[in-house]
Scaffold this motif. Sequence first.
Motif, short mmCIF file in Angstrom:
data_model
loop_
_atom_site.label_atom_id
_atom_site.label_comp_id
_atom_site.label_asym_id
_atom_site.label_seq_id
_atom_site.Cartn_x
_atom_site.Cartn_y
_atom_site.Cartn_z
N TRP A 1 152.74 16.69 18.73
CA TRP A 1 153.78 16.22 17.83
C TRP A 1 154.19 17.20 16.73
O TRP A 1 155.38 17.43 16.51
CB TRP A 1 153.40 14.86 17.25
CG TRP A 1 153.51 13.79 18.27
CD1 TRP A 1 152.48 13.21 18.96
CD2 TRP A 1 154.71 13.22 18.79
NE1 TRP A 1 152.97 12.31 19.87
CE2 TRP A 1 154.34 12.29 19.78
CE3 TRP A 1 156.06 13.40 18.50
CZ2 TRP A 1 155.27 11.54 20.49
CZ3 TRP A 1 157.00 12.65 19.20
CH2 TRP A 1 156.61 11.73 20.19
N ALA B 1 144.73 12.41 17.77
CA ALA B 1 145.04 11.36 18.74
C ALA B 1 143.78 10.56 19.01
O ALA B 1 142.66 11.08 18.93
CB ALA B 1 145.59 11.96 20.03
N SER C 1 148.96 8.64 18.38
CA SER C 1 148.83 9.95 17.78
C SER C 1 149.08 9.80 16.29
O SER C 1 149.87 8.95 15.86
CB SER C 1 149.83 10.95 18.37
OG SER C 1 149.52 11.27 19.70
N GLU D 1 146.79 16.00 12.03
CA GLU D 1 147.28 15.71 13.38
C GLU D 1 146.12 15.37 14.30
O GLU D 1 145.15 16.13 14.40
CB GLU D 1 148.04 16.92 13.93
CG GLU D 1 148.65 16.69 15.30
CD GLU D 1 149.54 17.82 15.74
OE1 GLU D 1 150.43 17.56 16.57
OE2 GLU D 1 149.36 18.97 15.26
N ILE E 1 150.55 11.72 13.05
CA ILE E 1 151.42 12.86 12.75
C ILE E 1 151.35 13.26 11.28
O ILE E 1 152.10 14.12 10.84
CB ILE E 1 152.88 12.57 13.14
CG1 ILE E 1 153.42 11.34 12.40
CG2 ILE E 1 152.98 12.40 14.64
CD1 ILE E 1 154.92 11.15 12.57
N ARG F 1 151.19 6.68 21.78
CA ARG F 1 151.14 7.74 22.77
C ARG F 1 151.88 7.29 24.03
O ARG F 1 151.61 6.20 24.56
CB ARG F 1 149.69 8.07 23.13
CG ARG F 1 149.25 9.41 22.56
CD ARG F 1 147.94 9.83 23.15
NE ARG F 1 146.84 9.03 22.64
CZ ARG F 1 145.72 8.78 23.31
NH1 ARG F 1 145.57 9.25 24.54
NH2 ARG F 1 144.77 8.08 22.78
N THR G 1 146.40 16.22 24.80
CA THR G 1 147.84 16.46 24.75
C THR G 1 148.47 15.75 23.56
O THR G 1 149.33 16.32 22.87
CB THR G 1 148.50 15.98 26.05
OG1 THR G 1 147.90 16.65 27.16
CG2 THR G 1 150.00 16.23 26.05
N GLY G 2 148.03 14.53 23.30
CA GLY G 2 148.57 13.77 22.17
C GLY G 2 148.28 14.40 20.83
O GLY G 2 149.05 14.22 19.87
N ALA G 3 147.18 15.16 20.74
CA ALA G 3 146.85 15.84 19.49
C ALA G 3 147.57 17.17 19.36
O ALA G 3 147.70 17.71 18.26
CB ALA G 3 145.34 16.07 19.40
N ALA H 1 144.46 12.28 25.21
CA ALA H 1 144.22 12.52 23.78
C ALA H 1 144.43 13.98 23.39
O ALA H 1 144.99 14.27 22.33
CB ALA H 1 142.81 12.06 23.40
#
Length: 331
Positions: free
Chosen positions: A131, A71, A91, A69, A93, A118, A126-128, A124
């Motif tokens: 998910w 971003a 991101s 995981e 997943i 994203r 938050t994106g990491a 980044a």
Amino acid sequence: MTTHARTVRFHELGGPEVLEVEDTRLDPPGPGEVRVRVDAIGLNRAEALFRAGHYYYQPALPGSRIGFEAAGEVDGVGPGVEDFAPGDAVSVIGDGHMSRNGVYADFATVPTRALIRRPAGVDAVTGAALWTSSLTAYGALVEVGRVEPGDHVLVTAASSSVGLAAIQVANHFGAVPIAVTRTAAKAARLAREGAAHVITTDGGDLVERVRAVTDGRGARVVFDAVAGPGLAEVAQTVAACGLLVVYGWLDREPAPLPLNWPLNIHGFAVDLVTGDAARLARARAFVEAALRAGTLTPVVDRTFDLADIVAAHRHLESNDQVGKVVVTVRH
């Protein structure tokens, strides 16, 4: 295009100390692949299990990669890739074997099916962090559990990133989340994060206390990350004809089959969502809508630098955190 990367690898099974940041050569992305400049990495307990040899598949040693995981931004695309272009914010997943596609690195090559664009305004970190926890909670409670307003939803290991996402998903649908944690140390924080009730496992009879806050019925859905010998007791907190969803095995001792029938048991993995295009489309629509509405917000406990990956994994396994442990990458 970049030809070398700083990549976390390990050459033997063991504790966090086996992780090393190494200089590795980067091949150009192949057909259907995208190279991502990684800006942040979300850590998951599955990766600690993988590193120690306790995951459901084994690392390819020596020199296994790790992680699923992250971003960042698209750095390059392989032949036939039309849906992504350099500069796209994405991101990762996870897809395939971590030994091959592990994302603990400053650059990682992954198949396009492992990428999600994203949403605007999502950074980044938050994106990491978003998910895996959100898709796990959504898949278990909505796709499998069919949670409805008023349902009691019991969540074990509630201070984990998945546990907190489950609390948020339950609240989003008008359900009543019951957080279970080991001690009182995190109780106030879990209440602030939206738990309607917080129960500590060191505070006495779990089943009795769950019955007390559910009008004697028990929880219609129980979402368990622990398994192990305690599963039989956790199962007794499920309402008659309710659902026990087991998604983790933090306790790797054998789990006895609960005998309090009628009881439905589902062994859940996030692949149920990520491996099915229709479910993933529904999950993405939910997550993005909940982000806009403010009902889903990943909780980040602490960030580490890539160079401090050993310390990050030690913190991951400390059980002291509330939320996601994220590693940031400086370029």
